[in-house]
Design an enzyme around this catalytic site. Structure first.
Site: not given
Ligand code: ADP
Length: 386
Positions: A7, A78, A167
């Site tokens: 990430n 991500r 999300h």
């Protein structure tokens, strides 16, 4: 398969090494202050690397220190914004990297950092399979009436202004876990998922797919969050602009100084709950505004899915704050929702039901795990047969 989950932020790089079949975390860490000169936090932690490539060297060294020799099967990234193109995780090649880069204007803080992470891996391990898992992808099933803003068409066609939602990795993972807890095939799950962390969003799920979500063009729309305002009358910005506020002033105010922080002076739900319990009027107002906003969305999304079969809480606040869950449930009497005070107050890391048997629909707490979801998606893309 061992998957390195990355990430990558503009000045930080969070990583986890996961064993996908065992579902376990082998090691994890955070490199901070990338590109900030001599950073580090001074207590023996890693000193600030010059760029993402140097940060990756530190990750590599840390992984080998912890785990010795091991063979990574793939890297999962991500990626915040997948625009209208990416509805699924994809294996990364040069064309995909450039496509992610072309989305930079839509996520100016996040996508450029994601691309730096991808390029650093490509340079260090040219043969390593890499997969991009997008925060927006799960919401690509929104119907047009949910993603359109009622503004001139040109804003959508020329500037891509529409609801994207965020999300998504968490909402999708929690949807699957909630369906499993209720013993339903995921295609039969109709429900409302409230992901309540520092950033917060609520998603309407019909037949296992996202049909509406509260974050919009950016992660600012919707719920009251730690430091973000969520919904407000857009004319307020016009008013402030005329009064001399610059776009940067407005951005800072809405994203960093609003939400719980703006109302109660603190963005941490634990502190706000404690302050309200000891009589602080501003904290009480902040909780009332925040729980009321969420309850309104839940009511609306109950309609959007044609009757939810479950309400699900997840992420830092959703998983841990029984006080906040109770405040929201208290506003949902019209839906026949009733929490079991004892079950709600229980501390547990397990997916669980916290409503009474009489509740019209079950209320669940499902711990989210975005890294796990990214690792699993990465393994599935790289070796589809499993
Ligand atoms: P992020 O969006 O940064 O991933 P998290 O999911 O970690 O955020 O959620 C952060 C929020 O969760 C904070 O408001 C914090 O106060 C709240 N939180 C974390 N642990 C608890 C707890 N035990 N009780 C109440 N709130 C908690």
């Amino acid at each position: 398969m061992l998957v390195l989950v990355i990430n990558s932020g503009s000045s930080s790089l969070k990583y986890q090494v996961r064993d996908v079949s065992a579902g376990s975390v082998l090691t994890e860490g955070l490199i901070e202050k990338i590109g900030m000169g001599n950073g580090g936090d001074g207590d023996g932690e890693i000193e600030g690397p010059r760029d993402h490539a140097e940060a990756l060297e530190l990750v590599d060294a840390a992984i080998h220190r912890e785990l010795g020799d091991l063979e990574l099967g793939a890297v999962g990234h991500r990626v915040v914004h997948g625009g209208e193109r990416f509805a699924e995780p994809v294996q990364i090649d040069n064309e995909i990297t450039r496509a992610i880069e072309r989305l930079n204007p839509l996520a100016p803080l996040h996508n450029p950092a994601n691309v730096l992470g991808i390029r650093a891996i490509t340079k260090k391990w040219p043969d390593m399979p890499q997969v991009a898992v997008f925060d927006t992808a799960f919401h690509r099933t929104l119907p047009e009436h949910a993603w359109r803003y009622a503004v001139p068409d040109e804003l959508y066609t020329n500037h891509g202004i529409r609801r994207y939602g965020f999300h998504g990795t968490s909402h999708e993972y929690v949807t699957r876990r909630a369906a499993a807890l209720l013993d339903l095939p995921v295609e039969e799950f109709d429900g409302v998922i409230a992901h309540l962390g520092n950033g917060a969003s609520v998603t309407a799920i019909r037949g296992g797919h996202s049909v509406d979500t509260s974050m919009g063009f950016t992660p600012l729309e919707g719920l009251v969050m730690g430091t973000r305002s969520g919904d407000l009358d857009p004319s307020i910005l016009v008013f402030l602009g005329r009064a001399g506020w610059t776009p940067e002033d407005l951005d800072t105010m809405l994203n960093r100084e609003s939400g719980l922080k703006g109302l109660a002076g603190n963005n941490d739900m634990r502190s706000v709950v404690e302050a309200a319990e000891s009589g602080d009027a501003k904290a009480a107002t902040a909780l009332a505004v925040t729980s009321y906003r969420l309850a309104k969305y839940i009511g609306g999304y109950h309609v959007a899915v044609g009757g939810a079969k479950a309400l699900v809480f997840t992420a830092g606040i959703g998983e841990n704050s029984h006080q906040f869950r109770a405040l929201v449930a208290d506003r949902l009497g019209a839906l026949g929702i009733e929490l079991d005070a004892g079950l709600n107050a229980e501390r547990s890391r397990e997916p669980r039901v916290i409503s009474t048997p009489q509740s019209a629909i079950p209320v669940l707490v499902i711990p989210t795990d975005e890294e796990r979801a990214i690792a699993e998606a990465t393994a599935a893309v790289v070796s589809p047969a499993g």
